[in-house]
Design an enzyme around this catalytic site. Structure first.
Site, PDB file in Angstrom:
ATOM      1  CD  GLU A  59      -2.495   2.534  -3.365  1.00 56.35           C
ATOM      2  OE1 GLU A  59      -3.441   3.202  -3.373  1.00 56.35           O
ATOM      3  OE2 GLU A  59      -1.920   2.344  -2.310  1.00 56.35           O
ATOM      4  CG  ASP A  76      -1.815   1.184   1.435  1.00 55.67           C
ATOM      5  OD1 ASP A  76      -2.779   1.154   0.477  1.00 55.67           O
ATOM      6  OD2 ASP A  76      -1.765   2.064   2.263  1.00 55.67           O
TER       7      ASP A  76
END
Length: 758
Positions: A484, A431
């Site tokens: 990401e 993330d």
């Protein structure tokens, strides 16, 4: 040493024990040879009487230099073969002596590897381990806290009183203590006394199980006590590159996929002593599903939909449900909200049995400030940077790991290996990588510090990510490591030996933003935004991209996918079908968030479950049917995935028909030389005769049409397929004259295999 000095020394050491500032209890406690005799000293706060039981003899221990320090003389070396009989407040019990086990647990090699950041299995030493030593079972505790003045183990075993069980400090800031008086299931924390005299109660950073929030203690838990049945899956996974296969991911949040009534008798019927785990913010009378219930309900659902992988939003232990799991405090423990570590292992085990991989969100970009967590762990900025300009994400209220510290990198890299080795996961999605890569991420001028070269790159974070990915693929060559990363940082998915970050997939955030912006526009205006549809191909081969429509796009007022679309309900459904169909035919692996597969209407709400009642209505069943068929088609047609990252795998037929908002292209693969023709119409206008150039004459079967009545469409199409006509268009001598349904994607396949030129 004369007697007076010895007595003074003992009293001083005992006073330090009482005041919780003794980092070397083994120096005074346990068996010691002194003046040609063996002396046992026992530290037992608030005890009235202590006796030593050795070889069927009982020796009364005397309190000589301190009221809680008891001493007895034995005729020979007792080693650890004695027991302590304690009387306290009228209650008597017998136990082993923790300070009779003085051998080091963390060896020289372990300490060396940890200190240089390369102990990839450090969790096998750190934490609380159920072991047997000297024929005695107990728990070996091991902790890294180099700046602490003293550390004690606290728990029910000592009424959470830090005076009872001080740990021994070793080289390298390691603290150890073997507790033969503890066992599996015992709850514990570390009481850390800082150099300034402050006291912190910390959960175990390497704890394998933690209490259910709002409690936050760690729980002694076994490792390596699960019977895996997925050896063939793991062997097949690690024998080849996964990115050369179809990957279709169902991203989900375990706590809000589906809730169960608290009246459900699961716990009673399964002989489970736990209580159901509600959350205050859930609907009254509902609770979370357990890992076993999710194993039963979720896996079959995902298999029916045809997804290849489940991606779980973070399940590492976290204190606040509303953080979605992204503020981790228990890095080495699956959250207890849904059950035990072995129940999660069985979930993964069953996924593999059903041919489904498991991807976990992994969040090494930050950690929360909760008092029981890593923040200011031993009275200093141990895990985080001390300077908030590089050590804090103020907009998130979280801290940033100090990636320059070897032991911190080791903590994270080993954690990555831990999840693959101990829980057999198949991939990670990292993330907010951009927040790690840039020192000025979401920071105004004056609130960040340039690197040593004067730039904004976080060089330490880059090295950490490279190390993590390098080590991961050394151990698990078939793993997925997905970034990401929302900027144009170069070489995210290139190998580390080429200077890349070492991921093998990257979310295509540009495609996602362009396509959502495009589909939110009234179809009449789309003719002025054709570039939003076509631009992604211009950079498609710079990285190994995954197309993702994630949870971030359906929260905070953004609307769910269906309600991003303009027009009436029919157009919303048709637009949703068209977007998903284009996504499945565009190069790149696929990820969608739960609820998109059937047209969820409401925004995702972490406190609610999905709107399953919508499946009572045909349009929503239609979207689900569409996703089912797209996944089936995707897996059965190698042209849709085999050459995802090779320019040969995609070729425009026509990307310039702006006035009609129509695009056409081919997907192809170079093993069997099969190809598909895809035509997309992004307006509600029907074209009864639309010509598309094709490379080979013959019959082209219409193998997919998003406007099918099975999906809730108007059922306009081409009666199963079309023969080519001799019509020079799009630089081809042959063409298909086809009907283009409104807001649709159609796929055609030539019915014989012939090689086509680039």
């Amino acid at each position: 040493m004369i007697e007076t000095n010895q007595a003074d020394w003992i009293k001083s050491e005992a006073d330090n024990l009482e005041n919780c500032c003794n980092d070397n209890p083994l120096k005074i406690l346990g068996p010691h040879f002194y003046k040609q005799q063996w002396v046992i000293r026992v530290w037992m706060p608030e005890a009235d009487e202590v006796k030593i039981k050795f070889k069927n003899n009982v020796y009364k221990a005397k309190s000589i230099n301190h009221k809680w320090l008891f001493e007895a003389i034995l005729p020979e070396n007792p080693n650890s073969n004695y027991e302590i009989n304690i009387s306290r407040g009228g209650i008597t019990h017998t136990q082993q002596d923790p300070w009779s086990y003085g051998e080091e647990w963390m060896g020289e090699v372990d300490r060396h590897l940890f200190a240089e950041g390369n102990h990839h299995h450090i969790w096998k030493k750190m934490g609380a381990h159920l072991i047997e030593t000297k024929n005695k079972k107990g728990v070996m505790f091991c902790l890294w806290a180099p700046n602490a003045k003293s550390i004690s183990i606290i728990g029910d075993i000592n009424s959470w009183d830090g005076r009872h069980h001080p740990m021994q400090k070793r080289l390298g800031g390691i603290w150890e203590l073997f507790m033969p008086i503890m066992e599996e299931g015992d709850t514990y924390k570390y009481e850390i006394r800082t150099q300034q005299g402050h006291i912190y109660e910390k959960a175990d950073p390497y704890g394998f199980l933690h209490e259910i929030r709002p409690q936050n203690g760690s729980i002694v838990s076994k490792l390596n006590n699960f019977n895996w049945e997925d050896s063939s899956w793991i062997t097949n996974r690690d024998s080849s590159s996964q990115i050369d296969k179809p990957i279709s991911v169902y991203e989900m949040h375990l706590g809000s996929w589906l809730h169960e009534s608290t009246d459900n008798k699961y716990f009673e019927e399964n002989g489970d002593p736990r209580e159901p785990v509600p959350a205050a913010e859930l609907k009254p009378g509902t609770r979370f599903l357990t890992y076993p219930e999710l194993t039963e309900k979720l896996i079959s659902y995902v298999k029916e939909r045809g997804f290849t992988h489940i991606e779980l939003m973070p399940i590492s232990e976290h204190p606040f449900d509303g953080s979605w799991g992204y503020q981790v405090t228990g890095w080495y423990a699956p959250t207890s909200r849904f059950g035990t570590p072995n129940e999660f292992r069985e979930f993964v085990n069953k996924c593999h049995k059903e041919g489904i991989g498991v991807i976990l969100d992994w969040v090494p970009g930050h950690f929360p400030k909760d008092k029981h967590g890593l923040a200011f762990f031993d009275g200093c900025h141990l895990y985080e940077h001390g300077d908030s300009r590089i050590g804090e994400h103020k907009e998130w209220g979280t801290l940033i790991f100090n990636y320059s510290r070897n032991e911190v990198r080791n903590f994270l890299v080993a954690n990555l290996i831990y999840w693959f080795e101990e829980f057999h996961i198949d991939g990670i999605r990292v993330d907010a990588v951009a927040s790690m890569l840039y020192r000025d991420y979401l920071r105004p001028d004056g609130e960040w510090i340039p690197n040593e070269n004067g730039g904004n790159e976080n060089i330490e974070a880059v090295k950490f990510l490279q190390q993590a990915n390098h080590v991961l693929f050394q151990h698990f060559p078939g793993a997925l490591s997905i970034a990401e990363e929302s900027t144009t940082w170069p070489m995210v998915t290139k190998p580390t030996d080429m200077g890349g970050l070492g991921f093998n997939l990257k979310w295509n955030m540009g495609w996602m933003h362009d396509m959502l912006d495009y589909f939110e526009i009234d179809p009449w205006f789309r003719q002025f935004h054709q570039n939003s549809v076509t631009f992604s191909i211009t950079y498609n081969y710079t990285e190994n991209f995954m197309l993702a429509l994630s949870h971030d796009e359906v929260v905070h007022g953004k609307s769910h996918l269906l309600h991003k679309m303009p027009g009436d309900d029919w157009k919303k459904y048709a637009n949703t079908r068209a977007l998903l169909s284009y996504m499945w035919t565009h190069p790149g692996k696929k990820t969608i968030f739960m609820g998109m597969e059937f047209g969820q209407r409401q925004e995702w709400n972490v406190w609610d479950d999905l709107q399953w009642e919508l499946l009572e209505f045909e349009p929503h069943k239609g979207i689900r049917n569409l996703v089912d068929d797209l996944n089936l088609l995707y897996k059965n047609e190698p042209a849709l995935w085999k050459n995802d990252f090779d320019p040969y795998g995609f070729q425009w037929i026509d990307c310039n028909d702006k006035s009609n908002s129509v695009i056409s292209f081919m997907r192809r693969e170079n093993d069997t030389n099969e190809w598909l023709v895809i035509v997309a119409n992004f307006t509600p206008n029907t074209h009864g005769s639309y010509k598309v150039g094709v490379p080979v004459e013959g019959f082209y079967k219409e193998i997919f049409n998003s406007d099918s009545s099975r999906y809730g469409g108007s059922n306009k199409g081409n009666m199963g397929g079309k023969e080519t006509i001799n019509y020079n268009i799009h630089n081809y001598q042959n063409a298909l004259d086809i009907a283009l349904p409104p807001l649709s994607v159609s796929i055609f396949k030539h019915q014989s295999i012939q090689k086509i030129n680039k």
